[in-house]
Design a protein around this motif. Structure first.
Motif, short mmCIF file in Angstrom:
data_model
loop_
_atom_site.label_atom_id
_atom_site.label_comp_id
_atom_site.label_asym_id
_atom_site.label_seq_id
_atom_site.Cartn_x
_atom_site.Cartn_y
_atom_site.Cartn_z
N LYS A 54 -6.70 0.26 -6.46
CA LYS A 54 -5.32 -0.20 -6.67
C LYS A 54 -4.44 0.93 -7.21
N SER A 55 -4.92 1.57 -8.28
CA SER A 55 -4.11 2.63 -8.88
C SER A 55 -3.99 3.84 -7.96
N VAL A 56 -5.11 4.20 -7.35
CA VAL A 56 -5.10 5.40 -6.50
C VAL A 56 -4.11 5.23 -5.35
N ALA B 38 4.36 -1.32 -10.95
CA ALA B 38 3.88 -1.64 -12.29
C ALA B 38 2.36 -1.75 -12.21
N ASP B 39 1.68 -0.80 -12.85
CA ASP B 39 0.22 -0.76 -12.77
C ASP B 39 -0.38 -1.45 -14.00
N GLU B 40 -0.75 -2.69 -13.86
CA GLU B 40 -1.29 -3.50 -14.95
C GLU B 40 -0.45 -3.37 -16.22
N PRO B 41 0.85 -3.66 -16.12
CA PRO B 41 1.73 -3.36 -17.26
C PRO B 41 1.51 -4.27 -18.47
MG LIG Z 1 -6.17 0.96 -12.18
#
Ligand SMILES: [Mg+2]
Ligand SMILES: Nc1ncnc2c1ncn2[C@@H]1O[C@H](COP(=O)(O)OP(=O)(O)O)[C@@H](O)[C@H]1O
Lengths: 362, 325
Positions: A69-71, A200-203
């Motif tokens: 997800k983040s990548v 928004a990455d797991e904000p």
């Molecule tokens: Mg992540």
């Protein structure tokens, strides 16, 4: 689930805006692949991801940690180091191609057209600069204005994200802020240039439950005002139900299910999505036995052959022959609802869900 | 903030007082015969008594310390050979071997040592931080490997061997000598240049490694990723955000390292013949010149404590989180 717990989807409060297939996407990701060469081999972090996201829409990306997800989102921001990451495919933001863009163009793009907020506001803000200083820096990177003007803008943004006393807060350091206030300040910094895409990455993962809800409201509220497209990464299905229009379920670097949020949470069609829902602790009623997905996500150095989920899938024997082990299924449209797709060999997954999974859900 | 400084100053003073008492006990109360040594082989009993009286060796130990402290604070009079001389505060006694008040000797030596230590620090901090920052950015490349390799070679060389080699072979450098800064700043700098380079280059090796490690860690932090996501230039990301955070651990090491740098100054002063505290104390040691030895220890500890205080105060400016401490 590995180390995370997924919260139950509450009643779906938000009716997704009707989807218009002809709506011009602001963000268009096509066959994105991200690989990291390492001493142990090639990490296949993202393997052919495609999605489209128009303005004013929110896409939730969910999946266990390590699913890419983040990548994939860092790739959209052009944040990967070209020396350590191999990226192919296409990412178009507002019609501009991000993959292969020069560092100079990327500097112009980042923060102005697309901005990102991160999981941990404590470590994501610089401890030695004031909040105002950090917001002003973002603004002045893309606007040729005086410090005075930039400071006024920073105060205005702090006020907009609901930080009381912004005139005083603007010259304080991050350690003088609470966790929730820090995340608000991060959001102010991300939105200071009025970007059309917010990632928004797991904000809310690092925040208290009550603060989480406030931050979610704030993001939804700001999105309405700014009219931006939002990619919201989370492993909290409860959050997804509240905030998203569309949902993309990722597993081991692949999209396994994609479509409107109410349809997919109402009747998921992929065994991995079922597993995610079954592993949610019940919030109300009798304590129910949990069904965590057996096994662990695969190493992205050696992704299983065929369907990457097959080693953990309890339905692989329903598929004729050795298909699940030998052939990777395509992400194909499902006729049951308009605009949804999943990546699975199962025939009639809707029947399996209705008869076998639904009764087991808490 | 003010309270913090005040508290630190008080604790600094108490460290110096403790050093004073401890070294007093060690030097003056030791079972030696300093007056006899100073007096030499052709000693008359009168002269011996005279020296003993001037060193207060004829008085009880507690009174000796009391007199010494009184001299430090208000000054005192000495009677030697029937002549009474006034020794103004801070009085640290009188050196028989050099025929001068200790305070005057130290006042001449302190600027030399401080010039060497600070000038050297400027050189190694500049080289070390620059090389470390560049190596960290090019981590894993040939440039990085060459940098790390050469720091290892330099660091594995004993300092005094390196300094001796420089003193012997680097004859193209200006001759080492000390001219007070106020007298002639250019002569001051050129006379100390060789010593600075020597201290600078040898220590730059370790500071390159500290800075490199600190910078690598800093560049991997979340806030650096945030900085990049804002669209500021790479240069700004590396120097404003990365280096700024990387400096704090380096400053911490520097604060601790200063004590060793002061000790190391003895080598530098001896090899390059610079009349600093190290050289003065070393000579005093060989000649049983107790007042000078005592003064040297006292001033050494005072300089050290002051430098540490300065570093700690600088540190609160580096890291806003300790400001309230
Ligand atoms: Mg992540
Ligand atoms: N710079 C990198 N080098 C090698 N592997 C990486 C790098 N960044 C991420 N990965 C790997 O890529 C995979 C996906 O990570 P990520 O996108 O962060 O997962 P998540 O879905 O939890 O956000 C993980 O297995 C991670 O170890």
């Amino acid at each position: 689930m590995s180390d995370q717990t997924i919260r139950a989807p509450q009643t779906v409060t938000r009716t997704a805006r009707p989807r218009d297939e002809n709506e011009e996407p602001y963000l268009e990701v096509t066959d994105l692949q991200v690989q990291f060469p390492t001493a142990d081999g090639m990490v296949q972090a993202v393997q052919g991801l495609s999605y489209r996201l128009p303005l004013r829409r929110t896409l939730a990306i969910v999946g266990e940690s390590g699913s890419g997800k983040s990548v994939s989102s860092m790739a959209v921001m052009g944040l990967h180091d070209t020396k350590t990451a191999r990226i192919s495919g296409s990412i178009k933001v507002g019609g501009r191609e991000i993959v292969g863009m020069s560092e100079k163009d990327l500097e112009e793009f980042r923060g102005a057209d697309a901005a990102m907020i991160f999981q941990d506001p404590q470590s994501s803000l610089h401890p030695y600069f004031t909040i105002g200083d950090q917001i002003m820096e973002s603004y002045r990177a893309h606007h040729n204005v005086s410090k005075r003007k930039a400071k006024d803008r920073a105060i205005e943004m702090l006020d907009r994200v609901g930080i009381p006393n912004p005139q005083r807060r603007v010259s304080q350091f991050p350690h003088e802020f609470s966790g929730g206030m820090r995340q608000r300040a991060m959001i102010a910094m991300a939105l200071v240039n009025d970007p059309k895409l917010l990632i928004a990455d797991e904000p809310t993962t690092a925040l208290d439950v009550t603060v989480q809800a406030q931050i979610l409201d704030l993001i939804a509220d700001l999105q309405r005002d700014f009219g931006s497209a939002v990619v919201f990464i989370t492993h909290d299905l409860g959050v997804v139900a509240e905030i998203a229009d569309d949902i993309l379920v990722m597993y081991a670097g692949n999209a396994v299910e994609h479509g409107p949020v109410d349809k997919i949470l109402g009747r998921p069609l992929h065994p991995y999505s079922w597993g995610l829902m079954e592993s949610i602790p019940a919030l109300t009623g009798e304590p129910q036995p949990l069904h965590p997905i057996p096994g662990a996500p695969p190493s992205l150095l050696a992704v299983p052959s065929g369907c990457p989920f097959h080693p953990r899938c309890e339905f692989k024997d329903r598929v004729a022959g050795d298909l699940c082990r030998t052939l990777k299924p395509e992400l194909i449209p499902r006729t049951i609802d308009q605009g949804r797709a999943s990546r699975c060999h199962l025939k009639e997954p809707d029947r399996v869900f209705d008869t076998e999974i639904l009764p087991r859900l808490p | 903030m003010l309270l913090y400084i005040l508290r630190r100053v008080v604790s600094a003073i108490s460290v110096v007082v403790v050093t004073l008492v401890a070294s007093f006990a060690l030097f003056f109360l030791a079972p030696t015969d300093p007056a006899g040594v100073i007096c030499g082989p052709r000693c008359t009993p009168e002269r011996l008594a005279d020296i003993e009286a001037s060193l207060d060796l004829d008085k009880p130990a507690v009174q000796q310390i009391g007199l010494y402290m009184k001299g430090l604070v208000v000054g005192r009079d000495y009677t030697a050979g029937g002549v009474t001389t006034h020794c103004p505060a801070p009085c640290m006694g009188y050196s028989y071997t050099l025929g001068q008040p200790v305070t005057k000797l130290l006042a001449q030596a302190i600027p030399v040592t401080i010039s060497i230590v600070i000038g050297g620090a400027v050189v190694y901090l500049t080289i070390g931080i620059m090389a470390g920052t560049i190596a960290a950015q090019h981590r894993g490349t040939t440039l990085d490997r060459i940098t790390v390799g050469s720091t290892l070679i330099i660091a594995s060389f004993p300092y005094f061997v390196f300094a001796l080699l420089v003193a012997l072979y680097a004859t193209f450098l200006p001759e080492s000598q000390y001219t007070p800064f106020l007298e002639d700043p250019i002569a001051w700098a050129s006379g100390l240049l060789t010593a600075w380079l020597c201290v600078g280059v040898t220590n730059a090796a370790s500071y390159t490694r500290y800075s490199r490690a600190s910078m690598i860690e800093s560049l991997g932090q979340d806030f650096v990723r945030t900085a990049r996501s804002k669209g500021i230039t790479r240069r700004r990301v590396v120097y404003r955000h990365g280096l700024r955070a990387a400096l704090t651990p380096v400053a911490t090491i520097f604060g601790i390292d200063l004590a060793f740098q002061l000790t190391g100054a003895i080598f530098t002063e001896s090899i390059f013949g610079l009349p600093g505290i190290g050289l003065l104390t070393l000579r005093a040691f060989g000649q049983y010149d107790l007042p000078v030895l005592m003064g040297g220890v006292l001033v050494g500890s005072a300089v050290l404590v002051t430098m540490n205080l300065v570093v700690d105060i600088l540190y609160t400016f580096l890291d806003p989180r300790v400001r309230l401490g």
